[in-house]
Design an enzyme around this catalytic site. Structure first.
Site: not given
Ligand code: ARG
Length: 464
Positions: A322, A155-156, A325, A285, A23, A290, A317, A283, A277, A110
Site C-alpha cells: 500500500q 568539459t570539467h 502509492k 533570482n 489509505s 533552483e 500481496y 536581486k 529578495s 489484491n
Molecule cells: N489498499 C490496499 C493497497 O493499496 C488494497 C489491497 C488490500 N488488500 C488487503 N488484503 N488488505 O494495497
C-alpha cells in the site's frame, strides 16, 4: 461502521488502527479507474452467468451514478472504509443492496488494487508523454533561433571548444526524446490486466479475463496469479523513468542558474520566471530553475523508497505494498509540475548572444583547431599539440588570444604557419568545420532540427 470483512471479528477495529490502516486519503485519486474496473468486472460476471444479468446491470448503472456524484463533489469518503475500493463498494451496497454485494464475486482487493494502479499510471504516463513532446518542441524552437549563437562548450566546467547554443539545446532534445521512448516502453509493460489473479491463487469461477482486458483497453492479461497481485516492477520502472526526466531537467536548470550569474551572464530569466529578495533590492533570482533542481531530490527519494519497500516482501500481496502509492503519486505530481514551468521558463528567457560569443572567444577554445591546422599542413598530431601548447603558454604570459598573435609571433612557434591560420582559428570556422553527423556546424544543426521537427510531428499524427 460495519466492516465489509467483519464476519470473523467480534471486536471493532481500534480507532487508531483504522486511521493507521486507511489509505483513502491518498488512493481516492484512483476512483475513476476503480469504477471503470468494477464496471468491466460486473459486465463480465453477468455475461458469464456468474451473477444474474439484472444484478450486473444494476451494478453498472449505479457505479456510473457514483462516478458522477464523486465528480460533482457529492460523495464523502470514510476513513473506516479503509481504501477507495471498499469505499466505493460500500456506497454501492448502501444504494442497491444485494446486487451490490455480488460485485466482489471472483475478485480480491489484491487484484483490484493491482488493476487500478496499472490503469492510473498508464493514464498519467500518457499525460507526461505529451508534456515531454511539448518540452522537445520548445527546445527545438529555441535551437532554431540560435543556430548562429556561438558559445563555449565545456568539459570539467573549463572552456573546451566552441559550440552553438542551438547545439546545446539539441543535446537536451536528445535526452528528452529518450525519456519519451522510455515512458512508452514502460507503459507497454504496465499494459497487462491482473483481474482474475484473485487474492493470490486465481479463482474457481469461470471468469473471462480476456473480455475484461478488452473492455478496459488492455493489451493482454497477466500470466501468473502470484505475480499478478504482487508485481510492482512497473511502479518502480516508472519512478525510475521519472527520476531520469528530473535528472535531465536538473542538469539544464543547474546550467541556467550558473549562466544567470553576473560572472556568466549568458541568459537572463524573464521577470515572470524569477523572484526578488526581501532584503537585497538588486536581486533577481532564478528560483524556478533552483526549485526544479531541488525537487529532483524527492523524485530520487521516491524511487529509493519503492525499491526498499519491495525488497524484502515474500509472495504474494503484503500490506507493505500500500506504501507504493504516495511515492509514485508524488513523483508524477512533481514531474507534471516541473515540465510545463521549465518549458515556459526557457521559452521566455533572454539569451545574451554577445556574452556567449565573448565567452567562446576567451579561454583558447580554438586551440584544438590551431593544432588541427598544423596537422592539415603535415605535422603529426602529437607534435602539433605540443606546438600549440607552447603557443597558449606564450599567449597567457602576454595576455593575448591565439588570433591576436602577429604572423611573426606565429612563425616563432612553427614556420609552416601561414596567413590562412587566422581563418582556421576563427570561431565560425571552428564551429562550422565540425560538420560530422552530430556536430555543431550550422548546416548539420539545421538538419538535426528538421529531423526533430519531423519526429515531433509524426508523434502528433500517430499518437495513440
Ligand atoms: N489498499 C490496499 C493497497 O493499496 C488494497 C489491497 C488490500 N488488500 C488487503 N488484503 N488488505 O494495497
Amino acid at each position: 461502521m460495519d466492516k465489509l470483512w467483519g464476519g470473523r471479528f467480534r471486536k471493532a477495529t481500534d480507532k487508531r488502527v483504522d486511521d493507521f490502516n486507511s489509505s483513502i486519503r491518498f488512493d481516492k485519486r484512483m476512483y475513476r479507474q476503480d469504477i471503470k474496473g468494477s464496471i468491466a468486472h460486473a459486465n463480465m460476471l453477468g455475461k458469464q452467468g456468474i451473477i444474474p444479468k439484472e444484478d450486473a446491470d444494476a451494478i453498472v448503472s449505479e457505479l456510473k451514478n457514483i462516478l458522477n456524484d464523486i465528480e460533482n463533489g457529492d460523495v464523502k469518503f470514510m476513513i473506516d472504509a479503509e481504501d477507495i475500493h471498499m469505499n466505493i463498494e460500500k456506497i454501492l451496497t448502501d444504494r442497491i443492496g444485494d446486487a451490490g454485494k455480488r460485485l466482489h464475486t471472483g475478485r480480491s482487493r489484491n487484484d483490484q488494487v493491482a488493476l487500478d494502479i496499472r490503469m492510473y499510471l498508464m493514464d498519467e504516463t500518457a499525460d507526461i508523454e505529451e508534456m515531454l513532446v511539448e518540452t522537445m518542441s520548445t527546445l527545438v524552437e529555441l535551437a532554431k533561433r540560435n543556430v548562429d549563437t556561438i558559445m563555449p562548450g565545456y568539459t570539467h566546467l573549463q572552456k573546451a571548444q566552441p559550440v552553438t547554443f542551438a547545439h546545446h539545446c539539441m543535446a537536451y532534445y536528445e535526452m528528452f526524446k529518450r525519456d519519451y521512448a522510455r515512458l512508452k516502453e514502460c507503459r507497454k509493460r504496465t499494459n497487462v490486466m491482473p483481474l482474475g489473479s484473485g487474492a493470490l491463487a486465481g479463482t474457481t469461477y469461470m471468469l473471462d479475463r480476456e473480455y475484461v482486458a478488452d473492455m478496459l483497453g488492455f493489451e493482454g492479461v497477466t500470466m501468473n496469479s502470484l505475480d499478478g497481485v504482487s508485481d510492482r516492477d512497473f511502479v518502480i520502472e516508472l519512478a525510475s523513468c521519472l527520476s531520469i526526466i528530473m535528472m535531465h531537467l536538473s542538469r539544464f536548470s543547474e546550467e541556467l542558474i550558473l549562466w544567470s550569474s553576473n560572472e556568466f551572464s549568458f541568459v537572463e530569466m524573464d521577470d515572470a520566471y524569477s523572484t526578488g529578495s526581501s532584503i537585497m533590492p538588486q536581486k533577481k533570482n532564478p528560483d524556478v530553475a533552483e526549485l526544479i533542481r531541488g525537487k529532483t531530490g524527492r523524485v530520487y527519494g521516491n524511487l529509493m523508497s519503492l525499491l526498499t519497500m519491495m525488497k524484502g516482501i515474500p509472495l504474494a500481496y503484503n500490506k507493505d505494498m500500500q506504501e507504493d502509492k504516495e511515492p509514485i503519486f508524488d513523483s508524477i505530481d512533481t514531474v507534471k509540475l516541473c515540465l510545463p514551468v521549465f518549458c515556459d521558463m526557457i521559452r521566455t528567457m533572454k539569451v545574451n548572444v554577445d556574452n556567449m560569443r565573448k565567452g567562446a572567444k576567451g579561454g583558447f577554445t580554438n586551440a584544438t583547431d590551431a593544432a588541427d591546422y598544423l596537422v592539415k599542413k603535415g605535422l603529426p598530431f602529437r607534435d602539433a599539440h605540443a606546438v600549440i601548447g607552447n603557443m597558449v603558454f606564450y599567449c597567457i604570459e602576454n595576455n593575448k588570444a591565439i588570433e591576436d598573435l602577429s604572423m611573426e609571433e606565429m612563425k616563432s612557434f612553427s614556420d609552416i604557419i601561414e596567413d590562412d591560420i587566422y581563418e582556421a582559428v576563427s570561431l565560425e570556422t571552428c564551429v562550422n568545420d565540425r560538420n560530422v553527423i552530430g556536430g555543431p556546424a550550422k548546416k548539420v544543426t539545421e538538419k538535426a532540427i528538421k529531423k526533430a521537427e519531423k519526429f515531433i510531428n509524426s508523434i502528433d499524427i500517430a499518437e495513440d
